[in-house]
Design a protein around this motif. Structure first.
Motif, PDB file in Angstrom:
ATOM      1  N   UNK A 293       0.808  -1.216   0.000  1.00 11.57           N
ATOM      2  CA  UNK A 293       0.000   0.000   0.000  1.00 11.57           C
ATOM      3  C   UNK A 293       0.842   1.267   0.000  1.00 11.57           C
ATOM      4  N   UNK A 294       1.922   1.290  -0.759  1.00 11.42           N
ATOM      5  CA  UNK A 294       2.748   2.510  -0.833  1.00 11.42           C
ATOM      6  C   UNK A 294       3.818   2.372  -1.897  1.00 11.42           C
ATOM      7  N   UNK A 295       4.590   3.420  -2.081  1.00 12.33           N
ATOM      8  CA  UNK A 295       5.643   3.443  -3.106  1.00 12.33           C
ATOM      9  C   UNK A 295       6.804   2.514  -2.751  1.00 12.33           C
ATOM     10  N   UNK A 296       7.343   1.872  -3.783  1.00 14.80           N
ATOM     11  CA  UNK A 296       8.438   0.932  -3.575  1.00 14.80           C
ATOM     12  C   UNK A 296       9.579   1.189  -4.555  1.00 14.80           C
ATOM     13  N   UNK A 297      10.803   1.152  -4.032  1.00 11.97           N
ATOM     14  CA  UNK A 297      11.984   1.154  -4.891  1.00 11.97           C
ATOM     15  C   UNK A 297      12.545  -0.256  -4.815  1.00 11.97           C
ATOM     16  N   UNK A 298      12.725  -0.887  -5.979  1.00 11.06           N
ATOM     17  CA  UNK A 298      13.137  -2.282  -5.994  1.00 11.06           C
ATOM     18  C   UNK A 298      14.489  -2.429  -6.666  1.00 11.06           C
ATOM     19  N   UNK A 299      15.432  -3.015  -5.942  1.00 15.89           N
ATOM     20  CA  UNK A 299      16.771  -3.217  -6.477  1.00 15.89           C
ATOM     21  C   UNK A 299      17.017  -4.721  -6.616  1.00 15.89           C
ATOM     22  N   UNK A 300      17.112  -5.213  -7.862  1.00 17.95           N
ATOM     23  CA  UNK A 300      17.246  -6.650  -8.094  1.00 17.95           C
ATOM     24  C   UNK A 300      18.626  -7.011  -8.621  1.00 17.95           C
ATOM     25  N   UNK A 301      19.204  -8.069  -8.087  1.00 19.22           N
ATOM     26  CA  UNK A 301      20.464  -8.595  -8.616  1.00 19.22           C
ATOM     27  C   UNK A 301      20.321 -10.076  -8.887  1.00 19.22           C
ATOM     28  N   UNK A 302      20.888 -10.534  -9.995  1.00 17.92           N
ATOM     29  CA  UNK A 302      20.835 -11.961 -10.301  1.00 17.92           C
ATOM     30  C   UNK A 302      22.174 -12.585  -9.939  1.00 17.92           C
ATOM     31  N   UNK A 303      22.129 -13.650  -9.151  1.00 17.95           N
ATOM     32  CA  UNK A 303      23.369 -14.324  -8.747  1.00 17.95           C
ATOM     33  C   UNK A 303      23.286 -15.808  -9.086  1.00 17.95           C
ATOM     34  N   UNK A 304      24.478 -16.387  -9.336  1.00 20.22           N
ATOM     35  CA  UNK A 304      24.511 -17.814  -9.640  1.00 20.22           C
ATOM     36  C   UNK A 304      24.897 -18.579  -8.372  1.00 20.22           C
ATOM     37  N   UNK A 305      24.068 -19.531  -7.956  1.00 20.67           N
ATOM     38  CA  UNK A 305      24.403 -20.401  -6.825  1.00 20.67           C
ATOM     39  C   UNK A 305      24.346 -21.814  -7.382  1.00 20.67           C
TER      40      UNK A 305
END
Length: 306
Positions: A279-291
């Motif tokens: 119910x509000x503003x979101x800043x989304x920081x995504x990183x892709x990692x290999x496991x």
């Protein structure tokens, strides 16, 4: 003062308050998650056309004046091939043994098959009341529906058999009434404002994972795990930092896409859903990692929450 009359309206006919746990089971695509969402009226369980995507036991809670129905979303039961598969099956059995009502879902648009018989046979040992739910009835003719209902009734001695359509809402209310009827007498289990008892991080992780699988499911059936590393609330903005784990570098490039287009798309799709949830503003920081091979590695499975 006719107090008992007023009380009748907010309790069931018998004036008893009931509360307890229920879950839907069934083979993949039987409509379990869609049904959970239709009952709770909010998108909480992740839906997908590939088996094994609902990993976490996410509960949706339906509050009524006379009752509280807590829905537990189990992963599908399947024949395990990996360590992850075995953990999921243990989780399923553990969940089943703790619920009061189990609804086995049978999709109306597919004939009753081996998977359905396998699941029905697993029910014999349990203390729960078992009901059959024939889903997706909006997709078939009345004649086909009649055949399905007959086939289902021959599988097991179900307490009730109820045809529903989560999409059109047909009979969802009636299904809820029936499930509540078999719950034990009990005080309320959760406060009124709780819709799900999973931490927000898990729900957010599921939404990101769902967005990441959108459109690439054929290439990456379920080898994506999401870990929400950090959430910071700054005024009206929630900053979320999350890592998407894949098993191989080739999968990493699929998720990121040409010039990062794919990951951008994943980010914006997930952000819209998360903003709805929070119910509000979101800043989304995504990183892709290999496991490497995380589905077979107990240490990594633990770290990723399994």
């Amino acid at each position: 003062m006719h107090r008992h009359k007023a009380a009748r309206s907010d309790k069931r006919e018998d004036g008893v308050y009931r509360a307890g746990f229920a879950c839907f089971v069934g083979r993949p695509n039987a409509g379990k998650s869609t049904l959970t969402n239709a009952i709770v009226g909010q998108k909480i369980a992740i839906t997908s056309n590939k088996p094994q995507t609902t990993r976490h036991v996410i509960r949706g809670i339906l509050h009524r004046p006379d009752s509280q129905l807590v829905l537990v979303d189990t992963p599908g039961l399947h024949r395990p091939r990996t360590l992850l598969g075995e953990r999921l099956n243990d989780l399923v059995r553990e969940t089943w043994s703790e619920v009061d009502v189990i609804g086995i879902c049978f999709p109306a648009d597919e004939p009753v098959g081996r998977g359905d018989r396998f699941i029905s046979s697993e029910m014999a040992e349990l203390k729960a009341t078992v009901i059959a739910v024939v889903t997706k009835v909006d997709l078939v003719s009345p004649q086909v529906l009649a055949e399905r209902l007959l086939a289902v009734s021959q599988l097991y001695d179900f307490a009730e058999i109820i045809p529903v359509s989560a999409v059109s809402g047909h009979q969802v209310e009636q299904l809820t009434d029936v499930m509540v009827k078999y719950l034990p007498e009990s005080p309320q289990l959760y406060p009124d404002d709780v819709l799900t008892d999973e931490p927000e991080q898990v729900l957010i992780g599921e939404l990101i994972r769902e967005a990441a699988l959108e459109g690439v499911r054929d290439e990456l059936p379920h080898s994506i795990a999401v870990l929400v590393e950090e959430m910071q609330v700054e005024g009206k903005l929630t900053k979320i930092y999350a890592d998407l784990y894949v098993e191989r570098p080739s999968q990493k490039s699929i998720v990121i896409g040409t010039r990062g287009e794919r990951l951008k798309q994943v980010g914006s799709q997930a952000r819209v859903q998360i903003e709805e949830l929070l119910g509000g503003k979101v800043y989304l920081d995504l990183h892709v990692r290999v496991a490497k091979e995380w589905q077979r590695d107990p240490k990594q499975l633990r770290k990723l929450g399994f």
